[in-house]
Design an enzyme around this catalytic site. Structure first.
Site, short mmCIF file in Angstrom:
data_model
loop_
_atom_site.label_atom_id
_atom_site.label_comp_id
_atom_site.label_asym_id
_atom_site.label_seq_id
_atom_site.Cartn_x
_atom_site.Cartn_y
_atom_site.Cartn_z
N ARG A 186 0.75 -1.12 -0.08
CA ARG A 186 0.01 -0.07 0.13
C ARG A 186 0.88 1.33 0.08
NH1 ARG A 186 -3.14 -3.11 3.50
NH2 ARG A 186 -4.90 -3.98 2.54
N LYS B 118 2.64 11.69 -10.24
CA LYS B 118 1.87 11.01 -11.09
C LYS B 118 2.59 9.45 -11.64
CE LYS B 118 -1.23 14.08 -13.50
NZ LYS B 118 -1.80 14.41 -14.90
N GLU C 52 8.65 18.63 -23.94
CA GLU C 52 7.84 18.77 -22.79
C GLU C 52 8.54 20.33 -22.28
OE1 GLU C 52 5.32 17.18 -21.75
OE2 GLU C 52 5.89 15.11 -22.05
N LYS D 75 7.13 23.25 -13.41
CA LYS D 75 6.30 22.17 -13.16
C LYS D 75 6.11 22.13 -11.59
CE LYS D 75 4.80 17.69 -13.79
NZ LYS D 75 5.04 16.34 -14.41
N GLU E 203 -4.80 17.53 -9.64
CA GLU E 203 -5.31 17.80 -11.17
C GLU E 203 -6.90 18.11 -10.75
OE1 GLU E 203 -3.62 15.81 -14.56
OE2 GLU E 203 -5.29 16.39 -15.47
N ARG F 18 -3.39 22.10 -12.73
CA ARG F 18 -2.52 21.04 -13.34
C ARG F 18 -2.98 20.62 -14.77
NH1 ARG F 18 0.61 16.39 -10.03
NH2 ARG F 18 1.85 15.29 -11.69
N ASN G 117 -1.47 19.31 -19.64
CA ASN G 117 -1.98 18.60 -20.74
C ASN G 117 -2.03 18.97 -22.15
OD1 ASN G 117 -2.32 16.34 -18.77
ND2 ASN G 117 -4.37 16.98 -18.38
N HIS H 292 -1.34 17.16 -25.12
CA HIS H 292 -1.48 15.68 -25.08
C HIS H 292 -2.93 15.09 -25.21
CE1 HIS H 292 2.29 16.48 -22.85
NE2 HIS H 292 2.26 15.23 -22.26
N HIS I 22 -1.57 11.94 -26.90
CA HIS I 22 -1.73 10.67 -26.58
C HIS I 22 -2.58 9.69 -27.50
CE1 HIS I 22 -1.11 11.13 -21.85
NE2 HIS I 22 -0.04 11.06 -22.44
N HIS J 173 7.24 9.58 -27.02
CA HIS J 173 6.24 10.28 -26.06
C HIS J 173 6.38 11.90 -26.43
CE1 HIS J 173 3.47 11.83 -23.19
NE2 HIS J 173 4.28 12.68 -22.81
N1 LIG Z 1 4.24 10.77 -14.46
C1 LIG Z 1 4.38 11.93 -15.23
O1 LIG Z 1 3.97 12.94 -14.87
C2 LIG Z 1 4.76 11.97 -16.79
C3 LIG Z 1 5.04 13.06 -17.38
C4 LIG Z 1 5.59 12.96 -18.80
C5 LIG Z 1 5.91 11.79 -19.39
N2 LIG Z 1 5.70 10.59 -18.53
C6 LIG Z 1 5.83 9.17 -19.17
O2 LIG Z 1 7.09 9.30 -19.26
C7 LIG Z 1 7.63 7.98 -20.71
C8 LIG Z 1 8.55 8.69 -21.60
O3 LIG Z 1 9.64 8.81 -20.76
P1 LIG Z 1 11.15 8.85 -21.79
O4 LIG Z 1 11.12 9.49 -22.90
O5 LIG Z 1 12.18 9.29 -20.61
O6 LIG Z 1 10.94 7.23 -22.12
P2 LIG Z 1 11.98 6.17 -21.56
O7 LIG Z 1 12.09 6.06 -20.18
O8 LIG Z 1 11.29 4.82 -22.41
O9 LIG Z 1 13.43 6.49 -22.03
C9 LIG Z 1 13.71 6.65 -23.67
C10 LIG Z 1 14.87 5.89 -24.23
O10 LIG Z 1 15.93 6.42 -23.49
C11 LIG Z 1 16.78 5.29 -22.89
N3 LIG Z 1 17.64 6.11 -21.97
C12 LIG Z 1 17.05 6.68 -20.85
N4 LIG Z 1 18.29 7.39 -20.16
C13 LIG Z 1 19.15 7.09 -20.82
C14 LIG Z 1 20.52 7.52 -20.66
N5 LIG Z 1 20.98 8.18 -19.55
N6 LIG Z 1 21.58 6.99 -21.53
C15 LIG Z 1 21.08 6.31 -22.59
N7 LIG Z 1 19.83 5.96 -23.06
C16 LIG Z 1 18.50 6.43 -21.92
C17 LIG Z 1 15.94 4.27 -22.24
O11 LIG Z 1 16.52 3.07 -22.28
C18 LIG Z 1 14.83 4.24 -23.56
O12 LIG Z 1 15.19 3.55 -24.57
C19 LIG Z 1 6.17 7.85 -21.12
O13 LIG Z 1 5.65 6.78 -20.65
C20 LIG Z 1 5.29 9.07 -20.45
O14 LIG Z 1 3.87 8.42 -20.56
C21 LIG Z 1 5.08 10.46 -17.37
ZN LIG Z 2 3.95 14.39 -21.78
#
Ligand SMILES: NC(=O)c1ccc[n+]([C@@H]2O[C@H](COP(=O)([O-])OP(=O)(O)OC[C@H]3O[C@@H](n4cnc5c(N)ncnc54)[C@H](O)[C@@H]3O)[C@@H](O)[C@H]2O)c1
Ligand SMILES: [Zn+2]
Length: 359
Positions: free
Chosen positions: A117, A139, A181, A223, A233, A237, A241, A244, A248, A260
């Site tokens: 939990r 999130k 972003e 942020k 949200e 907040r 989006n 998005h 999305h 993304h």
């Molecule tokens: N929780 C939130 O508020 C929020 C906000 C925005 C995005 N997201 C989520 O985040 C995700 C996208 O994040 P992302 O773009 O980081 O994707 P990701 O985590 O898949 O990373 C992208 C790629 O980069 C590689 N990578 C990461 N760091 C590296 C490094 N230092 N050196 C070499 N390779 C590296 C990873 O292995 C992967 O192949 C999506 O799922 C999205 O929905 C969440």
């Molecule tokens: Zn995003």
């Protein structure tokens, strides 16, 4: 080293940004049993940087890795990690370190939010996108076949680490995805930051350390301010989006072939067309945003044609839906978003999609 604080009553936490920021981990895990500091890591990132991470911890941690990529944000992957936590006898007082990009943060955060939990967690954000966006604000989520991020929880970390040494190995494509972003956050909230992005394009693309530190810190401030004002949200907040609602839907329809941030860039361009069509947003601002995205190395047209009717269908299963109606954030100007726009017609969406249709 820069530190930005996310102010949430009773649960404020620091984001440490800079080369060697991993050294701040010891303070974050202090007073915990070293055997209960567990790492959930993206396999690519673990191959490159796990030794450096482990050296910054009080003891060699138990580590579970997952394959890089959005497909790991799944219930199946979460279940495998839960199995690992059970095997390791991970207790309530434990702390999860989510090591990687946004996928590690969302998956690791979701696991931390639900294991027993809820246990503590610290994202060590290694992608630009995770540093400026995903790891800030609490999130967490996994995807299910019906749509992205549909299963999740709000769970604030106890701190965030953005070690610029780790970011050095990030690919140009993933770096650009994070810049999307940054453009988004500047466009909805901070015209000065938007102008700064335009002025520092070259240094940003070269990842000059000082400029990179400032880029990340300024975006975390934007942020953090939004999240502090509206953690769950209920209102403000939602401006995050922007780009998005369509972004999305595009991501879902392209079956995660694009990053993304790439989908968010396309979503912002398409949603700006809706605003322009309504006479809300000047054509020159639409072009200004598109030009900055292009300069960041982001796509401005889809890699393959998408049927607008299918995109509209995907909008309907998004989280930003109320009463079956997708909600949009539309800009009136840089720094001036209107949220909760619920009367966007299918014809407007189809017209917006044609603005990003391939050649
Ligand atoms: N929780 C939130 O508020 C929020 C906000 C925005 C995005 N997201 C989520 O985040 C995700 C996208 O994040 P992302 O773009 O980081 O994707 P990701 O985590 O898949 O990373 C992208 C790629 O980069 C590689 N990578 C990461 N760091 C590296 C490094 N230092 N050196 C070499 N390779 C590296 C990873 O292995 C992967 O192949 C999506 O799922 C999205 O929905 C969440
Ligand atoms: Zn995003």
């Amino acid at each position: 080293m820069r530190t930005v604080t996310v102010e949430i009553p009773g649960r404020s936490y620091p984001i440490h940004i800079g080369p060697g920021a991993r050294q701040q981990l010891r303070a974050l895990v202090a007073r915990r049993d070293p055997a209960q500091v567990v790492v959930i890591a993206d396999r690519n990132v673990a191959d490159l940087h796990l030794d450096a991470l482990a050296a910054a911890l009080p003891a060699v941690p138990p580590v579970v890795t997952f394959p890089a990529g959005e497909n790991s944000k799944s219930l199946a992957c979460a279940e495998r990690v839960f199995g690992f936590l059970a095997e390791q006898r991970v207790e309530r007082g434990a702390i999860v370190i989510a090591f990687g990009g946004g996928v590690a943060g969302d998956l690791g955060g979701f696991v931390a939010a639900t294991w027993l939990r809820g246990i503590a967690f610290v994202p060590v954000a290694t992608s630009l996108l995770a540093a400026v966006d995903a790891s800030v604000g609490g999130k967490t989520a996994v995807n299910i076949p019906a749509g992205k991020n549909l299963v999740g929880a709000f769970h604030q970390p106890v701190g965030v680490i953005v070690d610029l040494d780790f970011l050095e190995t990030l690919s140009g494509r993933d770096y650009a995805s994070g810049l999307a972003e940054c453009v988004k956050q500047a466009a909805i909230r901070d015209p000065d930051l938007f102008a700064w992005l335009e002025a520092h394009g070259e240094a940003i693309l070269k990842r000059e350390p000082d400029v990179l530190g400032e880029l990340i810190a300024r975006n975390c401030e934007v942020k953090a301010a939004v999240v502090s004002a509206d953690e769950r949200e209920m209102g403000l907040r939602a401006i995050l989006n922007y780009g998005h609602t369509l972004g999305h839907a595009i991501e879902h329809r392209l079956e995660y072939d694009l990053r993304h941030g790439e989908c968010v860039a396309l979503g912002m361009i398409a949603e700006n067309e809706i605003a322009r069509g309504r006479g809300m947003l000047a054509g020159e601002t639409v072009e200004r945003i598109r030009a900055l995205l292009r300069r960041c190395g982001l796509p401005t047209v889809l890699p393959r044609a998408l049927d607008p009717a299918e995109v509209i269908e995907s909008c309907r299963v998004d989280k930003k839906v109320q009463g079956g109606v997708p909600h949009f954030v539309l800009l009136r100007d840089v720094g001036d978003p209107v949220r909760g726009v619920a009367d966007v017609s299918e014809a407007e969406i189809a017209a917006a999609m044609s603005a990003i249709a391939p050649g």
